[in-house]
Structures are given as structure tokens and as C-alpha cells.
Write a protein that holds these residues in place. Structure first.
Motif, PDB file in Angstrom:
ATOM      1  N   ALA A 164      -5.579  -1.682  -9.189  1.00 50.08           N
ATOM      2  CA  ALA A 164      -5.337  -2.051  -8.033  1.00 50.08           C
ATOM      3  C   ALA A 164      -5.502  -3.252  -7.524  1.00 50.08           C
ATOM      4  O   ALA A 164      -5.951  -4.314  -8.194  1.00 50.08           O
ATOM      5  CB  ALA A 164      -6.650  -0.511  -7.742  1.00 50.08           C
TER       6      ALA A 164
ATOM      7  N   GLN B 123       0.956  -0.988   0.071  1.00 52.54           N
ATOM      8  CA  GLN B 123       0.319   0.284  -0.071  1.00 52.54           C
ATOM      9  C   GLN B 123       0.476   1.102  -0.094  1.00 52.54           C
ATOM     10  O   GLN B 123       0.499   2.687  -0.305  1.00 52.54           O
ATOM     11  CB  GLN B 123      -1.180  -0.284   1.288  1.00 52.54           C
ATOM     12  CG  GLN B 123      -0.132   0.124   2.330  1.00 52.54           C
ATOM     13  CD  GLN B 123      -0.139  -1.078   3.127  1.00 52.54           C
ATOM     14  OE1 GLN B 123       0.396  -2.642   2.339  1.00 52.54           O
ATOM     15  NE2 GLN B 123       0.169  -0.923   4.084  1.00 52.54           N
TER      16      GLN B 123
ATOM     17  N   PRO C 119      -4.292  -2.617  -0.912  1.00 55.40           N
ATOM     18  CA  PRO C 119      -4.403  -1.674  -1.411  1.00 55.40           C
ATOM     19  C   PRO C 119      -2.999  -1.798  -2.534  1.00 55.40           C
ATOM     20  O   PRO C 119      -2.096  -1.930  -0.835  1.00 55.40           O
ATOM     21  CB  PRO C 119      -4.494  -0.437  -0.588  1.00 55.40           C
ATOM     22  CG  PRO C 119      -5.402  -1.320   0.486  1.00 55.40           C
ATOM     23  CD  PRO C 119      -5.216  -2.273   0.809  1.00 55.40           C
TER      24      PRO C 119
ATOM     25  N   SER D 112      -5.363   3.679  -3.776  1.00 55.59           N
ATOM     26  CA  SER D 112      -5.621   4.354  -3.418  1.00 55.59           C
ATOM     27  C   SER D 112      -7.681   3.822  -3.843  1.00 55.59           C
ATOM     28  O   SER D 112      -9.122   4.259  -3.601  1.00 55.59           O
ATOM     29  CB  SER D 112      -5.462   5.901  -2.778  1.00 55.59           C
ATOM     30  OG  SER D 112      -5.804   6.349  -4.133  1.00 55.59           O
ATOM     31  N   ASP D 113      -7.427   3.984  -5.468  1.00 57.08           N
ATOM     32  CA  ASP D 113      -8.735   3.457  -6.095  1.00 57.08           C
ATOM     33  C   ASP D 113      -8.538   2.389  -6.394  1.00 57.08           C
ATOM     34  O   ASP D 113      -7.936   2.037  -7.324  1.00 57.08           O
ATOM     35  CB  ASP D 113      -8.225   4.314  -7.072  1.00 57.08           C
ATOM     36  CG  ASP D 113      -9.296   4.402  -7.938  1.00 57.08           C
ATOM     37  OD1 ASP D 113     -11.317   3.971  -7.623  1.00 57.08           O
ATOM     38  OD2 ASP D 113      -9.459   5.239  -9.087  1.00 57.08           O
ATOM     39  N   PRO D 114      -9.269   1.515  -6.054  1.00 56.68           N
ATOM     40  CA  PRO D 114      -9.509   0.243  -6.537  1.00 56.68           C
ATOM     41  C   PRO D 114      -9.714  -0.159  -8.025  1.00 56.68           C
ATOM     42  O   PRO D 114      -9.519  -1.139  -8.718  1.00 56.68           O
ATOM     43  CB  PRO D 114     -10.712  -0.599  -6.365  1.00 56.68           C
ATOM     44  CG  PRO D 114     -10.894   0.583  -4.445  1.00 56.68           C
ATOM     45  CD  PRO D 114     -10.319   1.573  -5.008  1.00 56.68           C
ATOM     46  N   SER D 115     -10.229   0.397  -8.642  1.00 54.82           N
ATOM     47  CA  SER D 115     -10.801   0.488  -9.663  1.00 54.82           C
ATOM     48  C   SER D 115      -9.889   1.525 -10.931  1.00 54.82           C
ATOM     49  O   SER D 115     -10.550   1.258 -12.431  1.00 54.82           O
ATOM     50  CB  SER D 115     -12.094   1.519 -10.198  1.00 54.82           C
ATOM     51  OG  SER D 115     -11.711   2.980 -10.262  1.00 54.82           O
ATOM     52  N   PHE D 116      -8.841   1.648 -10.431  1.00 51.68           N
ATOM     53  CA  PHE D 116      -7.637   2.875 -11.634  1.00 51.68           C
ATOM     54  C   PHE D 116      -7.396   1.212 -12.021  1.00 51.68           C
ATOM     55  O   PHE D 116      -7.144   0.437 -12.187  1.00 51.68           O
ATOM     56  CB  PHE D 116      -6.510   2.550 -10.339  1.00 51.68           C
ATOM     57  CG  PHE D 116      -5.236   3.723 -11.358  1.00 51.68           C
ATOM     58  CD1 PHE D 116      -5.611   5.245 -11.493  1.00 51.68           C
ATOM     59  CD2 PHE D 116      -4.559   2.336 -12.000  1.00 51.68           C
ATOM     60  CE1 PHE D 116      -4.156   4.968 -12.077  1.00 51.68           C
ATOM     61  CE2 PHE D 116      -3.247   2.675 -12.562  1.00 51.68           C
ATOM     62  CZ  PHE D 116      -3.678   4.143 -12.599  1.00 51.68           C
TER      63      PHE D 116
ATOM     64  N   PRO E 271      -2.033   6.140  -7.888  1.00 49.45           N
ATOM     65  CA  PRO E 271      -2.899   6.690  -7.478  1.00 49.45           C
ATOM     66  C   PRO E 271      -3.825   4.927  -7.850  1.00 49.45           C
ATOM     67  O   PRO E 271      -5.099   4.730  -6.474  1.00 49.45           O
ATOM     68  CB  PRO E 271      -3.666   7.157  -8.870  1.00 49.45           C
ATOM     69  CG  PRO E 271      -2.335   7.876  -9.738  1.00 49.45           C
ATOM     70  CD  PRO E 271      -1.817   6.728  -9.231  1.00 49.45           C
ATOM     71  N   ALA E 272      -3.533   3.656  -8.440  1.00 47.31           N
ATOM     72  CA  ALA E 272      -4.231   2.656  -7.122  1.00 47.31           C
ATOM     73  C   ALA E 272      -4.526   2.147  -6.226  1.00 47.31           C
ATOM     74  O   ALA E 272      -4.809   1.758  -6.251  1.00 47.31           O
ATOM     75  CB  ALA E 272      -3.207   1.819  -8.651  1.00 47.31           C
TER      76      ALA E 272
END
Lengths: 98, 762
Positions: free
Chosen positions: B177, B120, B182, B151-155, B148-149
Motif C-alpha cells: 500500500a 485510490q 491510499p 484500503s489496507d495500509p499494511s497490505f 486490497p492495498a
């Protein structure tokens, strides 16, 4: 020219002497005309004829023509000069020459 | 005349020259126009071709760009699928993060080059290859992009391919992600297909794939840089030197430039911020034109040659041949053949021309004929005048003379420059001469007339030949403006003695034929020609002629008569002919006839170049004995006596004497009978006896009676029998038989009959 006449019956002999030329031919012609009517033979004795010209030839041819009708004509004893003229003119061929 | 002049151009040649010029011009024009059209066409074709290629290039670019986009999307999609799949594997089996073998197995399965997993905090906890283990993703911009992946699981993200590593190969990362906690799941791979597609879609690579013609090329420029170019044998330096990267050239859209030493046609098109330039060598662009023009040239040449030949044959047949034929006819006409007809009838024009020429020639012929007739008549008249100006060629003198004279003149033209003359000066002197004026024809004839008159006048005065020549020469010189001259030979014969006084003015020496048969040219010292020099002196000479001698005067027309081979008759031949005929039996007239005949035979048809004039004088020695009688038959005796006397005196034979008397009687009897039909008249008789060797007797009769020629009388036919023969006509026949020669003349109102008898040799 001299002409001597000798008549024996029907035969007349003319003896010519000298020159038968223009001047003498008429004499011969007259003589012939007088005597040629009652003869059958004409004899021209030319031994003494020295010379003949065309006038003489003319008379002789006339006589020849005449005598052809009533008898004959003979020429005798032509001298050289006369014979030459006869030959030149062809008379020698048509006349009786003895 | 129209006959083609030497050195000038014939109509045919002139025509052919012009025809050739016209056809050559037409050929050049055709060639020029086709060349221009073909050139233009070739250029347009080339431009079109280049544009097509450029358009092909663009189309290909569009297509490959489309491909690239799709491949890029597919690659991205595939990468994301692989990254998710990897994230899925991790979620299901977190233990594999610690298994190097598992990771390798997944990498192979996913067909990627790198696998990365972070926690993470963005620190890589598992990596293939392993050296990336512990790498902080935030430490580089490229890897930080994936943070950004966490914090963003859809990245999810697929990065643009970037250069990487020592070999700077393109490398692409895709990341999503983590599903289990994370973090970042990342895969890296060499996007080979994408790169290949990108490469294909790269405008800079388009150029190499295109060729225009054989050596044409496509060139890509951007911002004055040549990005790429295709085609063989091109170098960038050359292209730069050709300013193909320069906007101001490319803005022309269509231009020409030299690349290396080769000229190119260029077409430029703007594509986005690129310039796509197509170039084609001009010689290639003109290749087709050149072959087309080449074929055209050959075809045109054949065509024009054919036209040239056909037209020239036609013109030759229709015009030139006609003109040649007319010219040939005209040439004949010019050279004197007025019978020639022009007959060229192949065209109306030639028909009219032929007709015109024929009419002109006919008119000309008429005019010439008329003129010739007039001139002939005048010349004939002049001839008559000239001949009548000469004394009788066969003279009979009023009294008996001891000579016979005969002359003949044959002029080369109608009138001539020769003349002869004679004059009985008194009872004892005969003047005679021959002359030859220089030249021929009318001038000579006129000069001859005056000279003859002058000489005759001087002779009448009784001057000697020498004096006559000297005086006449002075007079002729004094008024001789034309420079003409006269040669002359002149003699005066004393009849009693036979003494001949003579002089020569530059004339041919006369031929002396002796009575004994020999002969010689009478060469006395010659003086100069009359009219030559005023002060000329002449010398008189004298000699004695014997009875029977003949002197022949002649002009050079005799000796200089030529045969067709060009030989001269010459003195020698003249002398031979004369000697041959120098016999008692040949009269003077006959002698002249013989020599004229001999000259004519010798000439053998060759044209008579000069007047032929002859005069022969035979000296008989003694004056004849004469007798005059009245023309009467009674005078015959006198004539015969006269003949006999003289003939016998002369020793003539009896026989010949008798023959001559017979001939004389016949002639005289004719005269006496027929000559004077109206009045009395005389007949004159003369007798001449010539001794041997030319022994002969000449008997002559004269009368003043009516004119009558006894010799015309036809001879009697002496072959007829006696009863058919006419009794007359024997007289003249006998004369002809006896005499060797009979001649009748009528002169001075006298009938003159001359009879000759040759004496046989002793």
C-alpha cells in the motif's frame, strides 16, 4: 715150413723157408727155446720165407726180446712180402735187418 | 590275451575320453553356476545402481526444492523491500511520480523491470514503462489481486510468477500500500534466479541430469505421460513403444523392456504422483558379468587343462604304463617265450598281478614241458616203431648175395610218410622199393604203415611190380577215406642175370649210376599215384644192370630240399653229387652218407621240409664163391688153398693174393681160437671178385660163435722199442692195414665180418 740150423760157437743161424703162419710158428718157437740159452748172436736167414703172419711175428718178437738180454739178433734177406709185413707192423724199425 | 585289439579303444584312450568328459562336465557346471550367479548378481547390482540413481534424483529434487523455497522467500522478501522502498521514495518525494527520469532512475536502482503506482481508485498514475499509465488495476484478475492495498495500509503481496508478454517470459509482481495516500505501489520484475531455481527444482528437469552407466537413463512419467528423460539415443516414440509410460509395467517395479532394438532393465519408483523410472541396457548391466565370466572361463580352462594333463600323466605313470609293460610281456609269452617275467612293481596291485601272471606262466610252462615230454616220448616211441617196421638199412643176407643194398631215412618230423622196403624173394630175386605218402607226421606215418604191409604181402606172393601196384592201388582206393595217396617205385632184380623188372606209380625216376661213371635218370612210363584212382593201370618195364651198376631210389625230400634262399637241391645237383662219388672205393653206405651230407650242406640250416629217404642197390654181377670149414686152426691150409685157387684164377697178383691170405689167416685164426669156446663150430668164408672198372675183392667171414667184434680192439703202438712191445695183438692190426674197408655186423646169431680190398687200376 723148413728150418735149418747152423751153429758156429756163440752164433746160431736159422734158415727159414716156406710159410711162417699160425700152424708153423709153434715149431719155430720150440726150436728157438731149445737153442737160445747159450748163444750171443741169433741170425734168421729169411731169403726163402714167402709168407709170415702175426703168429710168426709174435715168435720173432719174443726171440728179439730174449736176445736183447744176452746178445743180438739179425734178420737177413727178407722177401718182399715179408718185408712189407715188417714195415706195416713197425718191426722193420726195431729189428736189425741186413 | 589282453593285448590291445586293433580297432578297439585302448585303455588309455577310454580313460582320457572319460576324464575329458568329466572335466568338461565339471567345467560346464562351474561355468553355468558362475554364469547364473554372476547374472543374478549383475541384475541385483543393476537394480541397486538404478535405485541409487533414482534415490540420488529424489535427493537432488529435495535439495533443489528446498533451495527453490528459500530463493522464493528471499525473492519475495526482496521484492517487498523494494516495493516498500519505492513507497518510501514516493512518500518523501511525491514529485518523482511525475518525473520520467526519476522513475527510471529508481527502477534501475531497485533493479526491477516495471514500476507502477496507482491512485485510490486503482488507476495507474505513474508507470515504467509508460504505456501502462492510466491502466485500471481492476481490469484484470492478476492486477486486481493488489486492489486490497488501497484500503489496507499494511497490505503487501508477492504474486506467483506468471507468463507475460509476447515472449511469455515469467514475470513477477510485488505490491504494497502507498504510504502517502491510499493507493498501490507495485514493482514488476523478471524473477530470473527464482525461475532458474524453480527450473532446477522442477522434477521434470531432473531426468536430463542423470545418466545410469553409459546409456542408461532416468525417465519421469506422470499420468501416462513421459515428462522428461535423459540419456542419449533415446526417443520418446521408442519409450512409448516400450510402454514405459504404462502403469501396469511400472507397477512391476522391476521389469524388462525393449527400447528400440535394445533390451533394458527398468526400475520404477513412485514419487508423489510421478513415476521415476531408471533404465539400463542389459548388455551394459552384463558387461561386468561378461568380463568376470570371461576371466573365469580362461582361469577354469587353464585349471581344468592342468588337472586333465596331471591326471592323465599320473594315470599313465601309475596304471597305463604298467598295463602296457604287462601287455608287452604277455605278448612275448603268447608268442612262445615262456622265460619272460612280468615285473611291474610300482603298485601293490601290479605286484600282485605280476606275481600272479608269473606263477600262471610258470605253471603253464611246467604243464607244457610235461606234455611236451610225454608227446616227445610218444613220438620217439612211434619213431622207434616206424623204424623197426622198416627193414635193416644196411642188410646182410643169410647167404652171400651179388649186390649190396643200403638205405637211409631222415624224417622231417619224428615220424614220416616215406618208406623203403626190400625182400629177397628167393635165391635169385630181390624185390625192392621206395615210396612217399602224401603229407607228413602221424597221419602219413599211419598210412605208410598200412601201405607198406600191403605192398610187402603182395610182394611175398611173387607178383610183378606192375601187378603189385594194380592190386594195392585197388585196395588202397577201396578204403581210402582221407584222400591220401602214395607215390612209389618198385623193382625186382634177377640176381643171376641182372635183369631188372620195374614199375613206377607217380614217383621220382631213380638215378642209374653206371659202372663206367656215367649216370642217367631211369625214366620209365609212370602210372598214377597209388590211392589216386581205382582203375589206374601200371606199366612194367625191364632193363639189365651191368656189374658195378648202382641204382639210387630217392624221395622228393632230396631233390626238393631247400636252402634259406628258397632254391631247390634239384635233380641236377643230385646227379652231380652222385656221379662225383660213384667210385669203387665208395661203399653204398658211404654213397648215402655223401648225398645226405650234400643235402644238409645245401640246406644250410633251413628246416627240413620233407622226409629224405634213399635206397641204393649196387649190382655186383656174380654170386660169390663160398667155403665152409670147421673152425679149427688145422683148417687154415684149406682156406689158404681156396683163396689161392680163386684169386689166381681171377688173375689177381701174387702180392695181393698173399696179402689176402694173411688177412684171412688172422681172421680165421681168431675165429678158431675164440668163437667156440665150448663146442665145435663152423666158419663160413665167401669170396667175391669184382672186375674193373670197379675192381674189388670182398671177403666175408661168418660164424655162429660168441658175439665178438674184433674191430673194436685198439691197435698196438708200433713205435715202441722192441723190449716194450707186447708180443700179441698184431693180427687184426694187419687185417686193417691190408684191407680197405672192414665192416662187422652181428645178425641172426652170426658174427659177420666183411673185408673189402680195392684193386689197383690196371
Amino acid at each position: 715150413m723148413k728150418i735149418e740150423k747152423d751153429r758156429k760157437g756163440q752164433e746160431l743161424t736159422l734158415t727159414l723157408s716156406g710159410r711162417l703162419d699160425t700152424t708153423t710158428a709153434p715149431t719155430l718157437e720150440q726150436e728157438l727155446q731149445q737153442s737160445w740159452n747159450d748163444i750171443s748172436t741169433l741170425i734168421l736167414e729169411l731169403k726163402e720165407l714167402d709168407y709170415i703172419s702175426s703168429a710168426g711175428l709174435r715168435v720173432i718178437l719174443t726171440a728179439q726180446k730174449h736176445m736183447l738180454k744176452q746178445g743180438s739178433m739179425k734178420l737177413r734177406n727178407l722177401s718182399d712180402n715179408v718185408r712189407e709185413v715188417f714195415e706195416m707192423t713197425g718191426f722193420a724199425d726195431i729189428m736189425t735187418i741186413e | 590275451m589282453i593285448a590291445p585289439a586293433n580297432g578297439g579303444d585302448s585303455m588309455r584312450n577310454t580313460f582320457l575320453k572319460w576324464l575329458f568328459a568329466f572335466i568338461a562336465t565339471a567345467f560346464a557346471l562351474t561355468f553355468g553356476i558362475s554364469f547364473l550367479v554372476q547374472t543374478r548378481q549383475a541384475r541385483e547390482n543393476a537394480v541397486l545402481l538404478i535405485r541409487l540413481r533414482i534415490s540420488d534424483a529424489r535427493r537432488q529434487l529435495s535439495v533443489t526444492e528446498g533451495n527453490l523455497k528459500r530463493i522464493s522467500e528471499m525473492t519475495s522478501a526482496m521484492a517487498l523491500i523494494k516495493a516498500r522502498a519505492f513507497a518510501g521514495f514516493i512518500e518523501q518525494s511525491p514529485e518523482l511520480l511525475t518525473s520520467r527520469e526519476k522513475l527510471q532512475e529508481i527502477r534501475r536502482m531497485l533493479d526491477v523491470d516495471e514500476l507502477h503506482v496507482s491512485d485510490q481508485k486503482g488507476i495507474l498514475i505513474a508507470s515504467v514503462p509508460e504505456e501502462y499509465h492510466g491502466y485500471d488495476m481492476a481490469s484484470a484478475a492478476q492486477s486486481a489481486a493488489f486492489l486490497p492495498a488501497i484500503s489496507d495500509p499494511s497490505f503487501e503481496m508477492v504474486q506467483e510468477p506468471q507468463r507475460k508478454g509476447s515472449d511469455s517470459e515469467m514475470f513477477q509482481y510485488a505490491g504494497v500500500a502507498r504510504i502517502d495516500q491510499p493507493g498501490i505501489v507495485q514493482i514488476g520484475y523478471h524473477p530470473r534466479r527464482l525461475m532458474e531455481a524453480a527450473q532446477l527444482a522442477d522434477i521434470r528437469n531432473i531426468a536430463a541430469g542423470f545418466r545410469i552407466g553409459t546409456r542408461g537413463a532416468i525417465i519421469i512419467c506422470q499420468n501416462h505421460q513421459i515428462l522428461s528423460y535423459g540419456g542419449a539415443n533415446l526417443s520418446k516414440t521408442d519409450l512409448i513403444a516400450a510402454r514405459i509410460n504404462q502403469e501396469n509395467l511400472l507397477n512391476q517395479k522391476i521389469f524388462r523392456t525393449h527400447v528400440g532394438n535394445q533390451e533394458f532393465l527398468g526400475v520404477a519408483e513412485k514419487f508423489r504422483d510421478y513415476w521415476i523410472v531408471g533404465i539400463l541396457p542389459t548388455n551394459e548391466m552384463y558387461l561386468r558379468r561378461n568380463s568376470v565370466v570371461g576371466v573365469l572361463v580362461v582361469v577354469d580352462l587353464l585349471l581344468f587343462a592342468l588337472v586333465f594333463v596331471l591326471v592323465s600323466i599320473l594315470v599313465q605313470k601309475i596304471v597305463i604304463n604298467g598295463i602296457y609293460r604287462i601287455n608287452a610281456s604277455l605278448k612275448k609269452i603268447t608268442s612262445g617265450n615262456l622265460e619272460e617275467k612280468v615285473q611291474v612293481t610300482n603298485t601293490d596291485e601290479f605286484k600282485a598281478l605280476s606275481k600272479g601272471i608269473n606263477a600262471t606262466v610258470a605253471a603253464l610252462k611246467n604243464a607244457i614241458t610235461e606234455t611236451a615230454a610225454r608227446i616227445d616220448a610218444e613220438l620217439q616211441f612211434a619213431h622207434t616203431i616206424q623204424v623197426s617196421g622198416l627193414p635193416d638199412p644196411n642188410p646182410v643176407f643169410p647167404q652171400q648175395v651179388p649186390f649190396t643194398l643200403a638205405a637211409s631215412m631222415k624224417t622231417a618230423k619224428e615220424v614220416g610218410g616215406d618208406f623203403y622196403d626190400y625182400l629177397l624173394l628167393d635165391d635169385d630175386h630181390l624185390w625192392f622199393m621206395i615210396a612217399d605218402v602224401s603229407g607228413k607226421g602221424i597221419p602219413a606215418a599211419l598210412f605208410m604203415m598200412t601201405t607198406k604191409t600191403l605192398l610187402h604181402k603182395l610182394a611175398e606172393k611173387g607178383l610183378s611190380p606192375k601187378d603189385i601196384f594194380e592190386q594195392s592201388n585197388r585196395e588202397i582206393c577201396a578204403r581210402n577215406k582221407t584222400g591220401m595217396f602214395v607215390t612209389a617205385w618198385m623193382g625186382i632184380l634177377e640176381l643171376g642175370s641182372g635183369r631188372l623188372e620195374c614199375a613206377n606209380a607217380g614217383h621220382n625216376p631213380p638215378l642209374l649210376l653206371h659202372a663206367d661213371g656215367s649216370s642217367e635218370f631211369l625214366k620209365i612210363p609212370p602210372g598214377l599215384v597209388l590211392g589216386g584212382m581205382e582203375t589206374s593201370k601200371y606199366r612194367g618195364s625191364s632193363l639189365y644192370l651191368k656189374p658195378g651198376d648202382r641204382i639210387i631210389l630217392y624221395t622228393d625230400g632230396v631233390t626238393e630240399a631247400q636252402n634259406p634262399k628258397g632254391d631247390f637241391f634239384a635233380e641236377k645237383r643230385f646227379q652231380q653229387v652222385m656221379e662225383k662219388h660213384n667210385q669203387a672205393s665208395v661203399t653204398s653206405q658211404q654213397l648215402l652218407a655223401e648225398i645226405n651230407q650234400a643235402v644238409s650242406c645245401f640246406a644250410d640250416g633251413a628246416e627240413q621240409a620233407d622226409d629224405i629217404t634213399l635206397l641204393t642197390l649196387e649190382f655186383n654181377g656174380k654170386t660169390p664163391t663160398c667155403l665152409t670149414l670147421p673152425a679149427e686152426l688145422e683148417q687154415l691150409q684149406s682156406l689158404q688153398e681156396f683163396l689161392e685157387k680163386h684169386l689166381l684164377q681171377a688173375g689177381i697178383s701174387d702180392k695181393i693174393c698173399s696179402q689176402l691170405q694173411l688177412a684171412a689167416e688172422e681172421v680165421f685164426a681168431n675165429i678158431a681160437r675164440y668163437a667156440y669156446p665150448a663146442q665145435a663150430g663152423n666158419a663160413g668164408i665167401s669170396l667175391q671178385i669184382l672186375p674193373h672198372p670197379k675192381g674189388k675183392i670182398i671177403l666175408q667171414f661168418r660164424d655162429n660163435g660168441i658175439p665178438w667184434n674184433p674191430l673194436t680192439k685198439s691197435p698196438p703202438d708200433i713205435n715202441l722199442p722192441a723190449d716194450q712191445r707186447p708180443v700179441g695183438g698184431l693180427g687184426i692190426f694187419l687185417v686193417r692195414k691190408i684191407m680197405d674197408d672192414c665192416l662187422y655186423q652181428y645178425q641172426n646169431n652170426q658174427n659177420i665180418l666183411t673185408l673189402t680190398k680195392y684193386l689197383p687200376a690196371e
